[in-house]
Design a protein around this motif. Structure first.
Motif, mmCIF file in Angstrom:
data_model
loop_
_atom_site.group_PDB
_atom_site.id
_atom_site.type_symbol
_atom_site.label_atom_id
_atom_site.label_comp_id
_atom_site.label_asym_id
_atom_site.label_seq_id
_atom_site.Cartn_x
_atom_site.Cartn_y
_atom_site.Cartn_z
ATOM 1 N N GLN A 1 0.816 -1.218 0.000
ATOM 2 C CA GLN A 1 0.000 0.000 0.000
ATOM 3 C C GLN A 1 0.849 1.266 0.000
ATOM 4 O O GLN A 1 0.401 2.307 -0.470
ATOM 5 C CB GLN A 1 -0.916 0.014 1.226
ATOM 6 N N VAL A 2 2.077 1.176 0.558
ATOM 7 C CA VAL A 2 2.931 2.357 0.695
ATOM 8 C C VAL A 2 4.366 1.993 0.352
ATOM 9 O O VAL A 2 4.885 0.969 0.810
ATOM 10 C CB VAL A 2 2.890 2.919 2.140
ATOM 11 N N ARG B 1 0.734 4.398 -2.532
ATOM 12 C CA ARG B 1 1.241 5.742 -2.274
ATOM 13 C C ARG B 1 2.761 5.710 -2.154
ATOM 14 O O ARG B 1 3.315 4.881 -1.435
ATOM 15 C CB ARG B 1 0.636 6.294 -0.978
ATOM 16 N N THR C 1 0.418 8.735 -6.273
ATOM 17 C CA THR C 1 -0.326 7.509 -6.041
ATOM 18 C C THR C 1 -0.407 6.773 -7.374
ATOM 19 O O THR C 1 -0.835 7.360 -8.383
ATOM 20 C CB THR C 1 -1.736 7.779 -5.508
ATOM 21 N N VAL D 1 3.451 12.473 0.628
ATOM 22 C CA VAL D 1 2.964 11.650 -0.491
ATOM 23 C C VAL D 1 3.291 12.376 -1.798
ATOM 24 O O VAL D 1 2.797 13.486 -2.053
ATOM 25 C CB VAL D 1 1.467 11.383 -0.377
ATOM 26 N N GLY E 1 -3.171 2.617 -6.744
ATOM 27 C CA GLY E 1 -3.500 3.018 -5.385
ATOM 28 C C GLY E 1 -2.354 2.974 -4.398
ATOM 29 O O GLY E 1 -2.538 3.291 -3.220
ATOM 30 N N SER F 1 -3.090 6.954 -10.608
ATOM 31 C CA SER F 1 -3.800 8.233 -10.667
ATOM 32 C C SER F 1 -3.183 9.097 -11.741
ATOM 33 O O SER F 1 -2.077 8.833 -12.227
ATOM 34 C CB SER F 1 -3.733 8.950 -9.325
#
Length: 317
Positions: free
Chosen positions: A64-65, A88, A310, A307, A86, A313
């Motif tokens: 996720q990160v 980051r 992402t 951040v 999605g 995006s």
């Protein structure tokens, strides 16, 4: 939370990590510490080659990160296309400003005042007198006015400069004065005695300092690069150094590390440091504070700091 967090610093050495995740230590070793598919939060090894940093990414199907410990993110960008949408990507804003600004000031002063010449003369037992340029009354141009560029100006402030000009991607106003867009560089370069590069490496800045850029710099000007090596066209810089028209202080080079036989080592008027802006005693405590804070935010589902994009995006495209 039972997901894995991969850290390049042993977790027992980081104060304040939140409970919940399984912490795995990985700093680029051949074997992964666990199944990459279980990793939710990947802290990228610091000062490691790009191919090593991105090697786990194709297998990190649940990540996720991505958190870098550098201000720049160019070393992980080649692997971002292998990640699901999605994810980051966060950088280490707040970790490197002090150290990089310190080194920038060191390179400027050492170059202007002739410190490398004094060291060589000391080795020969020679008293090398004479006049040298001062930083006082000089005009400085900072190309790349993010947090590091601002920290550099903070440290330049006491040195009685004639002027500081600032350049970034877009025009804005700061407490210290206006920031000019990159499009205004051609008109600003001829006025600068010292040009400091602190911009991130992007497609817009790769090769920014080319033959035309260097030709616009005034005779006797100093180019200082604490950004990334490929921001500067090395061949074009060598041509200017060989004539003696410009001098340079480089913490980063292209290629990097600089091979022993590279002509840049022997070019006149150049001072080279081995990408030493970030790795100092200030790094680890700041990096550990950032990681503890980010992981608390992650576990508690609070907004993350720093951040940059992402995946999937429009900002990350």
């Amino acid at each position: 939370m039972t997901a894995d967090v991969w850290l390049p610093i042993p977790p027992e050495e980081i104060d304040g990590l939140p409970e919940g995740p399984r912490y795995r230590f990985w700093n680029g070793e051949e074997e992964f510490p666990a199944d990459p598919a279980d990793c939710a939060f990947y802290v990228v090894p610091y000062m490691k080659p790009s191919d090593l940093c991105v090697r786990p990414l194709p297998y990190m199907t649940s990540v996720q990160v991505l958190q870098t410990l550098s201000a720049g993110i160019d070393h992980v960008q080649p692997g971002l296309g292998r990640l699901r949408p999605g994810v980051r990507l966060c950088n280490a804003r707040g970790v490197h400003e002090a150290s990089t600004a310190e080194l920038t000031l060191t390179l400027v002063l050492a170059s202007l005042r002739g410190i490398p010449d004094f060291v060589r003369a000391q080795d020969r037992g020679e008293w090398l007198g004479g006049f040298r340029p001062a930083l006082a009354d000089k005009s400085v141009l900072i190309v790349g006015y993010g947090s590091i560029g601002a920290a550099i100006e903070d440290r330049l402030a006491p040195f009685e400069l004639a002027r500081v000009a600032r350049v970034a991607r877009s025009r804005r106003t700061t407490a210290r004065g206006p920031v000019h867009p990159l499009t205004e560089l051609p008109s600003l370069l001829p006025e600068a005695d010292v040009v400091v590069l602190s911009t991130p490496l992007t497609e817009a800045t790769r090769g920014l300092v080319n033959a035309d850029f260097l030709a616009r710099m005034k005779d006797g000007a100093l180019l200082v690069n604490v950004a990334r090596g490929p921001v500067v066209d090395t061949k074009a810089l060598l041509a200017e150094l060989e004539t003696g028209r410009l001098t340079a202080a480089l913490d980063v080079t292209d290629p990097e590390p600089l091979p022993p036989a590279h002509p840049l080592w022997r070019a006149p008027g150049v001072l080279i440091s081995p990408h030493a802006g970030g790795p100092t005693s200030a790094f680890l405590p700041r990096a550990e504070r950032l990681l503890a804070d980010q992981l608390h935010r992650f576990v508690n589902r609070e907004p993350l700091r720093n951040v940059i994009l992402t995946t999937g995006s429009s900002a990350g495209a």
